[in-house]
Write an enzyme that holds these catalytic residues in place. Structure first.
Site, short mmCIF file in Angstrom:
data_model
loop_
_atom_site.label_atom_id
_atom_site.label_comp_id
_atom_site.label_asym_id
_atom_site.label_seq_id
_atom_site.Cartn_x
_atom_site.Cartn_y
_atom_site.Cartn_z
N CYS A 1 -41.23 36.76 6.91
CA CYS A 1 -40.72 35.33 6.91
C CYS A 1 -41.64 34.47 7.73
O CYS A 1 -42.10 35.24 8.69
CB CYS A 1 -38.94 35.15 7.28
N CYS B 1 -35.45 32.04 12.63
CA CYS B 1 -33.93 31.87 12.57
C CYS B 1 -33.48 32.71 13.57
O CYS B 1 -33.50 33.86 13.43
CB CYS B 1 -33.25 31.74 11.64
N CYS C 1 -31.02 35.52 12.20
CA CYS C 1 -31.32 36.36 10.96
C CYS C 1 -30.89 37.76 11.10
O CYS C 1 -31.21 38.27 12.07
CB CYS C 1 -32.94 36.18 10.82
#
Length: 343
Positions: A65, A69, A72
């Site tokens: 990714c 975040c 996550c």
């Protein structure tokens, strides 16, 4: 008892009875040990009930990714992605076992081969497998209009993750890449979905950074078919614990805080809430090796790959709670042909 005084016939019956009792005891223990994670039967047991049908499957085919975040729960612990032909073979096995809906996720699914790999799978599922519903969850940062032009006709639903309508909050959460505007992408993708006739959905993870935000106005303006609102969830080895790539403890909110957020947005008709209780065991999750992930113990315990043992055996170790799947509204009108949307 003195065996010398027992008739041969009675002795034979006694031996048979003893052997039968031993086998019954062993069989009972094997059944207890192996059936805990399975609604139906496993390969070493007689099929006394039907195996779970994989009606709706979430395939996290990549862990890579471009966002970071903090909460996550499916992190970049490997960079492995199956070859397209093998992935398609697995998808065909799932269809043959009863799959009606496939959701592609990550990681960021548009990152691998700039979305071409994803597009090929989407087209295969809709065109070749004739699945009623094909969907994607993305952070939206890598999506280009030319992807819609090539593959939009094969996609039913595109969900874009957005946790805040304040750019600074998205930066704090890690849902950002450099100075690019996450919100500009969100609105741009919403327009593309309208133009190319793809149902638009929004996913939001509620956490300590956005718990006090009122998103009603933006959500109603964007008008998604569904707004999935998740309570921040800890998964050992992913976003919590010694081997985790994230430390999500600082994002966690209480059940009461989550309910207060839901109450604040009760006027949003498309809101679909998912607490930790509803979320943990009610998803059929396939990882990058096409293994079902059992999250019942607060971590992700993988089954064997469906490519090696088949769907029926692997799904027995998924920990899937079908009743909770239905309770949380997991089965809904998920084909864009049935949504009767005004494009």
């Amino acid at each position: 008892m003195h065996f010398s005084s027992v008739s041969p016939k009675l002795l034979l019956q006694l031996c048979i009875s003893t052997i039968h009792s031993i086998f019954a005891s062993v069989f009972s223990k094997v059944r207890y040990w192996t059936a805990g994670g399975c609604k139906g039967s496993v390969s070493v047991l007689p099929a006394d009930r039907d195996a779970t049908t994989p009606t709706s499957v979430n395939y996290h085919f990549t862990r890579k990714c471009n966002y970071k975040c903090g909460f996550c729960f499916h992190t970049a612990k490997t960079s492995f992605v199956l070859p397209l032909e093998e992935a398609q073979r697995g998808l065909k096995l799932l269809k043959e076992s009863g799959m009606e809906k496939i959701n592609f996720s990550g990681g960021e699914p548009f990152l691998h081969e700039k979305g071409e790999f994803l597009g090929e799978m989407v087209q295969f599922c809709k065109q070749d497998l004739q699945l009623p519903s094909v969907s994607i969850v993305s952070n939206g940062s890598m999506i280009k209009e030319k992807w819609f032009q090539k593959y939009g006709a094969y996609l039913d639903i595109l969900a874009v993750s957005c946790d805040s309508f304040d750019e600074a909050t998205n930066q704090l959460i890690g849902r950002a890449q450099g100075r690019k505007s996450h919100l500009e992408n969100l609105y741009k993708i919403r327009n593309w979905c309208q133009q190319y006739k793809v149902a638009f959905k929004i996913n939001s993870v509620i956490n300590t950074f956005n718990i006090d935000e009122d998103m009603s106005e933006h959500i109603m303006e964007l008008n998604p078919v569904r707004w999935k609102v998740f309570q921040c969830l800890l998964i050992d080895g992913e976003n919590a614990g010694q081997d985790a790539l994230r430390e999500a403890e600082r994002f966690v909110i209480s059940d009461q805080q989550f309910q207060e957020f839901l109450d604040r947005h009760s006027n949003v008709s498309c809101l679909v809430p998912e607490s930790n209780e509803k979320m943990r065991n009610s998803y059929l999750i396939l990882d990058e090796y096409m293994r079902f992930l059992d999250c019942r113990e607060g971590r992700k315990d993988p089954s064997k790959s469906i490519l090696d043992v088949g769907v029926k055996e692997a799904i027995c170790f998924s920990g899937f709670d079908e009743k909770m799947f239905l309770k949380r509204g997991g089965k809904y009108v998920w084909s864009k042909a049935d949504m009767k949307l005004e494009w």
